[in-house]
Enzyme design. Structure first.
Site, mmCIF file in Angstrom:
data_model
loop_
_atom_site.group_PDB
_atom_site.id
_atom_site.type_symbol
_atom_site.label_atom_id
_atom_site.label_comp_id
_atom_site.label_asym_id
_atom_site.label_seq_id
_atom_site.Cartn_x
_atom_site.Cartn_y
_atom_site.Cartn_z
ATOM 1 N N HIS A 184 -4.064 -0.668 -7.042
ATOM 2 C CA HIS A 184 -3.889 -1.860 -6.211
ATOM 3 C C HIS A 184 -4.694 -3.027 -6.792
ATOM 4 O O HIS A 184 -4.190 -4.138 -6.910
ATOM 5 C CB HIS A 184 -4.348 -1.610 -4.774
ATOM 6 N N CYS A 218 2.096 4.788 0.718
ATOM 7 C CA CYS A 218 1.186 3.652 0.841
ATOM 8 C C CYS A 218 1.541 2.881 2.113
ATOM 9 O O CYS A 218 2.721 2.692 2.409
ATOM 10 C CB CYS A 218 1.330 2.753 -0.383
ATOM 11 N N HIS A 274 -5.325 5.480 -6.890
ATOM 12 C CA HIS A 274 -4.322 4.703 -6.161
ATOM 13 C C HIS A 274 -4.887 3.323 -5.798
ATOM 14 O O HIS A 274 -4.232 2.298 -5.999
ATOM 15 C CB HIS A 274 -3.897 5.471 -4.903
ATOM 16 N N GLU A 275 -6.111 3.308 -5.289
ATOM 17 C CA GLU A 275 -6.714 2.037 -4.870
ATOM 18 C C GLU A 275 -7.054 1.142 -6.055
ATOM 19 O O GLU A 275 -6.894 -0.076 -5.989
ATOM 20 C CB GLU A 275 -7.934 2.285 -3.986
#
Length: 136
Positions: free
Chosen positions: A130, A85, A126-127
């Site tokens: 976040h 990241c 993954h996003e």
């Protein structure tokens, strides 16, 4: 506008607020910033540029896609991945799903559903992590 990458883990650990039409400029900043980092990054969430909103941008098989308020509503075929990241040093292990169905809003804030698989699905997961304040 290209924005600086956020590295403050306390900020990154906060759950993002829902995005609204006035956040369209955030999407453009995300696109500009991702394009600048395209050699080392395939997706970004708004908190990576210091904006605590549920907006993500990612490489969708060669074309960038922006989505607002994404939520995974269905997932199948779990596997272990290793990911890096821009906001964090090193590589970390993460549980991912080979196929995900995502509910999101487009740039007109119309609700849509789309199924993503493989690498694109991994990027989105993954996003969305976040957006949920989950740091891998």
């Amino acid at each position: 506008m290209v924005r600086e990458i956020m590295r403050d883990e306390a900020f990154l650990a906060r759950k993002a607020e829902p995005a609204a039409p006035e956040d369209l400029s955030v999407a453009q900043d995300l696109l500009d910033t991702l394009t600048t980092h395209k050699d080392s990054c395939v997706g970004m969430a708004a908190n990576m540029i210091g904006v605590n909103k549920r907006v993500i941008v990612f490489d969708n098989e060669g074309a960038y896609m922006v989505i607002f308020n994404p939520e995974i509503v269905k997932k199948s075929e779990p596997y272990q991945a290793e990911e890096g990241c821009l906001s964090l040093p090193g590589v970390r292990k993460a549980k991912r799903w080979k196929s995900i169905k995502v509910q999101y809003q487009n740039e007109k804030f119309q609700t849509r559903f789309k199924t993503f698989t493989g690498w694109t699905a991994q990027i989105i997961q993954h996003e969305i992590n976040h957006c949920d304040g989950i740091i891998i």
